[in-house]
Scaffold this motif. Structure first.
Motif, short mmCIF file in Angstrom:
data_model
loop_
_atom_site.label_atom_id
_atom_site.label_comp_id
_atom_site.label_asym_id
_atom_site.label_seq_id
_atom_site.Cartn_x
_atom_site.Cartn_y
_atom_site.Cartn_z
N SER A 80 0.84 -1.22 -0.04
CA SER A 80 -0.16 -0.06 0.04
C SER A 80 0.74 1.01 0.14
CB SER A 80 -0.97 -0.26 1.21
OG SER A 80 -1.64 1.17 1.15
N PHE A 84 1.39 4.76 -2.68
CA PHE A 84 0.89 6.30 -1.86
C PHE A 84 1.42 7.32 -2.50
CE2 PHE A 84 0.79 9.46 1.17
CZ PHE A 84 -0.74 9.64 1.52
N ARG A 100 -9.86 8.82 -0.72
CA ARG A 100 -9.65 7.99 0.42
C ARG A 100 -10.78 7.87 1.21
NH1 ARG A 100 -5.74 4.03 -0.95
NH2 ARG A 100 -4.40 5.45 -2.10
#
Length: 114
Positions: A80, A84, A100
Motif C-alpha cells: 500500500s 501512496f 480515500r
C-alpha cells in the motif's frame, strides 16, 4: 520503465504479489475456523477467536495461521505504501484525501452505525 508514449508500464510482479497476498488473507481466515486454538464464545463475542469454529480441527492450520500472522499484514501495508506517493502526486493531497475518505471512511461509518 516507459512505453513509446511516455506512459509508465505496469510492474506485473507487484500485481502478482498483491494477488498472492490477497489469496493468503482469504486462506488465513478460512483456516482459522479449523485451527486447534480456535474458540467461539456466544456470550462474549469479543473473546472469540473467530465467528465460525468447526469441531473438526487440524494442528497444521495452527502453524499456517501463525506463519501468516508474521508477515502478510506488514506486506500488505508495504504494498500500500509503495503506491501512496505516486497517488498523491497524481491526485494531489486534497484529491487523495477526498478519494480515500469516499472509499474508506464512508463505508466504515455506514457499517459502524447501521
Amino acid at each position: 520503465m516507459y512505453s513509446m508514449t511516455n506512459v509508465p508500464l505496469r510492474d506485473h510482479w507487484i500485481d502478482h504479489l498483491r494477488a498472492f497476498v490477497t489469496i493468503l488473507v482469504v486462506l488465513h481466515h478460512a483456516a482459522m475456523a479449523y485451527a486447534c486454538f480456535a474458540q467461539f464464545n456466544p456470550d462474549l463475542y469479543i473473546a472469540s477467536t473467530h465467528p465460525v469454529v468447526d469441531s473438526a480441527r487440524w494442528r497444521a492450520f495452527d502453524f499456517f495461521v501463525a506463519a501468516n500472522d508474521t508477515f502478510f499484514m506488514p506486506l500488505m501495508f508495504l504494498l500500500s505504501g509503495l503506491f501512496f506517493h505516486s497517488a498523491r502526486l497524481r491526485r494531489g493531497t486534497r484529491g487523495l484525501l477526498k478519494e480515500r475518505f469516499r472509499r474508506l471512511a464512508i463505508p466504515f461509518l455506514f457499517a459502524e452505525f447501521s
